[in-house]
Motif scaffolding. Structure first.
Motif, mmCIF file in Angstrom:
data_model
loop_
_atom_site.group_PDB
_atom_site.id
_atom_site.type_symbol
_atom_site.label_atom_id
_atom_site.label_comp_id
_atom_site.label_asym_id
_atom_site.label_seq_id
_atom_site.Cartn_x
_atom_site.Cartn_y
_atom_site.Cartn_z
ATOM 1 N N GLY A 1 0.822 -1.205 0.000
ATOM 2 C CA GLY A 1 0.000 0.000 0.000
ATOM 3 C C GLY A 1 0.851 1.248 0.000
ATOM 4 O O GLY A 1 1.921 1.285 0.606
ATOM 5 N N TYR B 1 -6.048 -4.657 3.807
ATOM 6 C CA TYR B 1 -7.154 -3.845 4.327
ATOM 7 C C TYR B 1 -8.515 -4.242 3.766
ATOM 8 O O TYR B 1 -9.531 -3.725 4.206
ATOM 9 C CB TYR B 1 -6.914 -2.370 3.986
ATOM 10 C CG TYR B 1 -5.637 -1.826 4.536
ATOM 11 C CD1 TYR B 1 -5.558 -1.410 5.857
ATOM 12 C CD2 TYR B 1 -4.509 -1.733 3.740
ATOM 13 C CE1 TYR B 1 -4.380 -0.908 6.365
ATOM 14 C CE2 TYR B 1 -3.331 -1.228 4.241
ATOM 15 C CZ TYR B 1 -3.270 -0.822 5.552
ATOM 16 O OH TYR B 1 -2.109 -0.330 6.052
ATOM 17 N N PHE C 1 -9.676 -3.309 0.976
ATOM 18 C CA PHE C 1 -10.201 -2.051 0.448
ATOM 19 C C PHE C 1 -10.031 -1.928 -1.062
ATOM 20 O O PHE C 1 -10.217 -0.854 -1.606
ATOM 21 C CB PHE C 1 -9.498 -0.870 1.130
ATOM 22 C CG PHE C 1 -10.185 -0.403 2.372
ATOM 23 C CD1 PHE C 1 -11.360 -0.988 2.815
ATOM 24 C CD2 PHE C 1 -9.667 0.633 3.109
ATOM 25 C CE1 PHE C 1 -11.983 -0.562 3.968
ATOM 26 C CE2 PHE C 1 -10.284 1.083 4.273
ATOM 27 C CZ PHE C 1 -11.451 0.478 4.696
ATOM 28 N N LEU D 1 -7.129 -2.426 -2.806
ATOM 29 C CA LEU D 1 -5.847 -1.891 -3.236
ATOM 30 C C LEU D 1 -5.283 -2.713 -4.389
ATOM 31 O O LEU D 1 -5.187 -3.931 -4.308
ATOM 32 C CB LEU D 1 -4.856 -1.905 -2.068
ATOM 33 C CG LEU D 1 -5.254 -1.112 -0.830
ATOM 34 C CD1 LEU D 1 -4.123 -1.080 0.174
ATOM 35 C CD2 LEU D 1 -5.675 0.291 -1.207
ATOM 36 N N GLU E 1 -17.846 -4.490 -5.464
ATOM 37 C CA GLU E 1 -16.859 -3.471 -5.851
ATOM 38 C C GLU E 1 -15.703 -4.052 -6.663
ATOM 39 O O GLU E 1 -15.211 -3.428 -7.589
ATOM 40 C CB GLU E 1 -16.302 -2.790 -4.603
ATOM 41 C CG GLU E 1 -17.199 -1.691 -4.059
ATOM 42 C CD GLU E 1 -16.420 -0.732 -3.170
ATOM 43 O OE1 GLU E 1 -15.641 0.081 -3.680
ATOM 44 O OE2 GLU E 1 -16.607 -0.833 -1.941
ATOM 45 N N PHE E 2 -15.256 -5.247 -6.296
ATOM 46 C CA PHE E 2 -14.003 -5.731 -6.885
ATOM 47 C C PHE E 2 -14.077 -7.126 -7.513
ATOM 48 O O PHE E 2 -13.150 -7.533 -8.192
ATOM 49 C CB PHE E 2 -12.891 -5.743 -5.812
ATOM 50 C CG PHE E 2 -12.802 -4.485 -5.027
ATOM 51 C CD1 PHE E 2 -12.448 -3.295 -5.647
ATOM 52 C CD2 PHE E 2 -13.101 -4.466 -3.675
ATOM 53 C CE1 PHE E 2 -12.378 -2.114 -4.923
ATOM 54 C CE2 PHE E 2 -13.040 -3.286 -2.945
ATOM 55 C CZ PHE E 2 -12.677 -2.101 -3.574
ATOM 56 N N PRO F 1 -3.322 4.183 2.870
ATOM 57 C CA PRO F 1 -3.391 4.907 1.601
ATOM 58 C C PRO F 1 -4.556 5.899 1.598
ATOM 59 O O PRO F 1 -5.565 5.697 2.275
ATOM 60 C CB PRO F 1 -3.607 3.797 0.576
ATOM 61 C CG PRO F 1 -3.104 2.569 1.236
ATOM 62 C CD PRO F 1 -3.387 2.749 2.683
ATOM 63 N N LEU G 1 -8.041 4.871 1.303
ATOM 64 C CA LEU G 1 -8.698 4.327 2.491
ATOM 65 C C LEU G 1 -9.173 5.433 3.422
ATOM 66 O O LEU G 1 -10.194 5.307 4.085
ATOM 67 C CB LEU G 1 -7.739 3.416 3.269
ATOM 68 C CG LEU G 1 -7.039 2.305 2.524
ATOM 69 C CD1 LEU G 1 -6.398 1.351 3.510
ATOM 70 C CD2 LEU G 1 -8.013 1.543 1.648
#
Lengths: 874, 125
Positions: free
Chosen positions: A170, A201, A203, A205, A247-248, B5, B8
């Motif tokens: 990250g 995370y 999230f 990345l 989302e991914f 990041p 986030l």
């Protein structure tokens, strides 16, 4: 049922998972650190255990640092023979997830980045500076050199299915260039399998830079509270389908690249006994079934196999054992976590849970049911079969209704996957079941009869059972067989009945008592063993079965096999063929003092400080000496990790900082300040002679870099005497440095201070030999146990290899594994210890013996080993 | 230190939550990372001004944690997707753009420091 693994010629993926060579496959992976298992024999044995427990994939980090001790130098021989490792992986038919870094963390020194890389000009580690992307051509050049070494080897593995790009990476601005270049390196070596990144995370990345987006999940990392009391403990995995999927992962599978299967012990943290108690089989059962309930079809238990921080592999925070409370322990023992994982793996190998979507499920109309227990209901998109995922995070049993309204009981902290409308072989359909199926074979179904419950099957025209236990009732009407378990079946029982199906075939239904539920080993579509405590799946359809030697067991355990016809056939009882191996107290030690090296034999210090990095010493011990032509009044030393200070040959102070509190990070290096006039006035001033200051510095390894602390120094950062820099003109000498242990133990033992200033030894050396004669039929692992010793630290060198570091102040470890291969099970072994005194400094061999306490060599578990081939089983 | 990041941060900091309250300056963050147990709140920087734990209160649901009492033995638990409010007691907020830096310690991931910018336009009249 899923096919046996062969070479991967075609791999595709969609939202439901992977299709390999045209067959949908659930990826049931377990992580192993080959660099923590020194030797090909250990790799083979552990991987055979992994496969026997139903895993079909192994996840391997490749450790750059382990293979490269200098720029341009790479070692892939002996313990580092990756080609041999990957040959075993392929030979066993395990799929491979390869993770070549360059950074791997894994609680390794510098996260697997080689020490020499830190000294290279213009290198910006991992292309980031502080929290910002900072592209570094010099770094990429070195990375490419590593990739040119490792990727061709990985590419040769015919069962490779995925390559990871970087590791939990990250930055603030998420510049994709680094990822794109790493991906290009992978492709340049002809690797066409999907790339993957593990997002710590969850999230998203770098989700766009790789083929497969994956998350890592460790929901329990603190052990001073009970995770069972934390309602949202599985929150991240519970949100996979609602947050990560849309989302991914709309068009690619949900994957957990690191699904918690344990945790590591640190010097200052809880011991493995504490972690083991917390992360029991409930935890791995709950978290694994939870991700399945989310529709995840690719998971990797991290780690599945324990290891050892032998040599200087580990980062500074971890003790010698890297057992990780893995399903397969550091010593190769099957744990309860393995038995739980095996149960899940075998179910997944038997039934297709790949192509499912979540459908609505409410139990609110059932007053007896608890809504929170109804975790997920999934329906297969092609067959229409359904799986109820019921999870109970409460301390008392909960009820959940099956479609017929029959209530299933879910035990405390248990999760089950209950099939309904599941098409089976020979015209059978499992209408519903309150029992999670253990496995299916071509002509047999296996369930646990370890609890009260029901199951009903359609397509049954008749059944036959030799003698039905009182605990079971069976009815068969209108081609529907309904079986009710009124009580749990006896522990070691097997209840077998043959069913005649509408197609005229005979299918066997086997119900296992609780002891046998854990000891059911699904070997193939047409073979199983029931009874062994542990197993290995070898190449060419051969298997090794273990029975633990248990002196308290009155009767030999009854084993059985399920053959190609689906029948359960009793096997001859296996009686131990050996007397138990006994522990030995190691008492015949020889002791010798270790003198300081001669100052004249030391090298001039040319660097501005005496850190291990500047001295090109990645780890170990160093001596630093300075001669001072003035009285010494005060000394200040800024250093990690351990320092012992001697003035004119006498110990005047010591300090140990093995643990770096996370809040200090790289900001502060601890300073030891010594007021010599207060502490050692008698040695402080020798007006007519030179004063000699000598410091023994111990490094317990470099930091792992997860907190960007990989550059945190070990060694002496600064040394001042009477307020002035005293490193100018100092001399230094290496002590114990190499992976293979003590570089030059002879000179250590015999070396004496040339100027005759050493009046007492700072360290002691103890050595002994031990002969072992372990019978071939016995599987055992030996450990060294330290009881009641008063040395502060002990370095253990077995047959020339550093295998352990003991630190009395830490509760983390008292039992040290002696890995087979380094330990000779059939012959003589030499054990050397380097002893670092604590408060009490011994002055004679006799006092060393007292302070050493008791040291025992212990066979930790003993198993009788039995070989089976396909012919003998079927 | 764990890198958070910027992408986030947008999920963690509740944008537009910087405000003046009767108790002091307040802003919100949401625990979008996972189960979170805070064992220390080191400081909050507002632009160039540092506020030490004695001046800070963390509100999670109905529970208020004086920041100087948050510790390993008395942690503040912020459940997954739960919103927490940081209050700098007695402080006043000027209108305009502000840089907020939060420095805390999490049991799960260690030290976390993140900085965000948010603007305060004054109380709606």
């Amino acid at each position: 049922m899923q096919p046996a693994v062969t070479s991967v010629s075609q791999i595709q993926w969609d939202r439901y998972g992977f299709t390999i060579n045209g067959q949908r496959v659930t990826i049931r992976s377990g992580a192993m650190h080959y660099f923590r298992l020194p030797g090909e024999a250990l790799w083979r044995q552990r991987l055979q255990q992994l496969k026997a427990a139903g895993y079909n994939t192994v996840d391997l980090y490749f450790n750059w640092d382990y293979h490269s001790s200098a720029p341009g130098q790479y070692d892939f021989s002996g313990y580092k023979n990756v080609d041999a490792l990957l040959a075993i992986v392929a030979e066993l038919g395990l799929y491979l997830i390869a993770r070549p870094g360059p950074y791997i963390n894994a609680e390794t020194a510098r996260g697997g980045l080689p020490a020499w890389l830190f000294q290279q000009p213009d290198v910006q580690l991992r292309n980031r500076l502080s929290e910002v992307d900072h592209y570094s051509p010099a770094y990429m050049q070195h990375v490419e050199a590593w990739m040119d070494q490792i990727l061709p080897r990985i590419a040769c593995c015919p069962t490779l299915i995925m390559v990871q790009i970087e590791n939990e990476y990250g930055t603030e601005s998420l510049d994709p260039q680094y990822f794109n270049e790493l991906t290009a390196m992978v492709r340049r070596h002809g690797i066409t399998v999907p790339t993957m990144h593990n997002d710590f995370y969850a999230f998203g990345l770098y989700a766009d830079e790789v083929d497969i987006y994956a998350i890592d999940n460790y929901c329990v990392t603190s052990f001073d509270h009970n995770w069972r009391e934390q309602a949202d403990v599985f929150a991240v995995v519970d949100g996979m389908e609602s947050s990560i999927r849309p989302e991914f992962c709309q068009h690619r599978p949900l994957m957990v690249a690191e699904l918690q299967a344990g945790w590591f012990a640190q010097w200052d943290g809880p011991s493995y006994a504490t972690i083991d108690q917390s992360l029991d089989r409930h935890h791995i059962g709950l978290i694994t079934r939870s991700v399945l309930g989310q529709g995840c079809t690719v998971f990797n238990h991290y780690k599945a196999i324990g290891g050892t921080n032998w040599g200087h592999i580990g980062s500074s925070d971890v003790c010698t054992s890297y057992d990780f409370c893995s399903p397969i322990s550091e010593m190769g023992l099957p744990t309860n976590r393995l038995l739980e994982a095996k149960q899940i793996n075998q179910m997944l190998a038997s039934f297709d849970l790949n192509q499912t979507e979540r459908i609505d499920w409410s139990v609110s109309q059932h007053p007896a049911a608890n809504e929170s227990t109804a975790y997920a209901l999934r329906q297969h998109v092609e067959t229409g079969s359904r799986w109820l995922f019921a999870r109970n995070l409460r301390p008392n049993a909960q009820l959940i209704p099956l479609p017929s309204g029959v209530m299933a009981t879910i035990k405390p902290y248990e999760m089950v996957c209950l099939p309904t409308a599941l098409p089976l072989m020979s015209g059978l359909t499992l209408i519903e079941s309150s029992l999670e199926p253990l496995g299916a074979h071509t002509h047999a179904l296996v369930f646990g009869f370890d609890r009260v419950g029901i199951l009903s099957l359609s397509g049954v025209t008749g059944y036959q059972v030799e003698s039905l236990p009182k605990s079971v009732t069976v009815t068969c009407e209108n081609n529907v067989l309904t079986l009710s378990l009124l009580t749990a079946a006896p522990e070691s029982s097997v209840t077998s009945m043959s069913l005649t199906t509408v197609t005229g075939d005979t299918i066997w239904l086997h119900g296992l008592g609780v002891h046998n539920v854990d000891r059911y080993w699904r070997l193939s579509d047409d073979a199983a063993l029931i009874g062994p405590d542990g197993m290995e799946a070898m190449p060419n359809e051969q298997w090794v079965a273990y029975q633990q030697y248990d002196a308290t067991r009155d009767n030999p355990t009854n084993w059985a096999r399920i053959n190609a016809a689906g029948e359960c056939v009793a096997l001859p009882a296996l009686s131990p063929s050996f007397p138990p191996l006994l522990e030995q107290q190691l008492s015949q030690w020889e002791y010798q003092p270790v003198g300081m090296p001669s100052i004249s034999a030391m090298s001039p210090l040319t660097s501005p400080s005496a850190t291990f990095a500047e001295l090109d010493m990645p780890h170990g011990l160093i001596w630093v000496s300075q001669s001072l032509a003035q009285p010494v009044k005060s000394i200040a030393i800024e250093a990690y990790h351990g320092i012992t200070v001697l003035l004119n040959g006498h110990q005047i102070a010591k300090q140990t900082h093995l643990v770096v509190p996370p809040e200090t990070l790289a900001d502060k290096v601890p300073v030891l300040t010594i007021d010599v006039n207060q502490t050692a006035e008698q040695f402080a001033a020798l007006p007519d002679k030179m004063n000699h200051l000598t410091i023994l510095v111990e490094s317990f390894g470099d930091h792992k870099g997860f907190y960007q602390d990989e550059r945190l120094p070990s060694g002496i950062v600064s040394l001042s005497v009477n307020g002035h820099n005293a490193l100018v003109g100092a001399r230094w000498s290496a002590g114990m440095q190499a992976d293979t242990g003590i570089t030059d133990i002879a000179s250590w033992v015999l070396g004496q201070e040339a100027d005759n200033l050493a009046e007492s030894a700072l360290l002691w050396h103890a050595s002994t030999t031990v002969e072992l004669a372990v019978p071939d039929s016995v599987q055992t692992s030996y450990g060294l146990v330290f009881d009641h010793g008063q040395f502060e630290r002990i370095y253990m060198v077995l047959n020339g290899v550093l295998v352990g570091r003991y630190w009395s102040a830490s509760q983390a470890q008292r039992l040290f594994y002696l890995p087979e291969g380094i330990l000779n099970h059939q012959g003589l072994n030499e054990i050397n210890l380097v002893l670092v005194p604590g408060e009490l400094v011994p002055e004679s061999p006799e006092s060393v013996a007292v302070l050493l306490g008791t040291i025992r060599l212990v066979p930790v578990a003993q198993y009788e080993r039995c070989l089976f081939s396909r012919e003998t089983l079927l | 230190m764990v890198i958070i990041p910027k992408i986030l941060l947008k999920k963690i900091y509740v944008s537009g939550s910087l405000r003046q309250t009767a108790e002091g300056i307040a802003f919100d963050f949401i625990n979008a990372v996972g189960p979170g147990i805070l064992t220390k709140l080191n400081k909050i920087m507002l632009n160039d001004t540092e506020f030490t734990p004695e001046k800070i209160v963390l509100k999670v649901g109905d529970i208020s944690f004086p920041a100087d009492q948050i510790s390993e033995t008395n942690p503040a638990t912020v459940a997954h997707n739960q919103i927490a409010t940081c209050i700098i007691r007695g402080a006043s907020l000027a209108e305009g753009l502000h840089k907020i830096t939060l420095d805390l310690l999490s049991r799960e991931v260690g030290k976390i420091v993140f900085s965000v910018e948010d603007s305060y336009q004054g109380d709606p009249a």
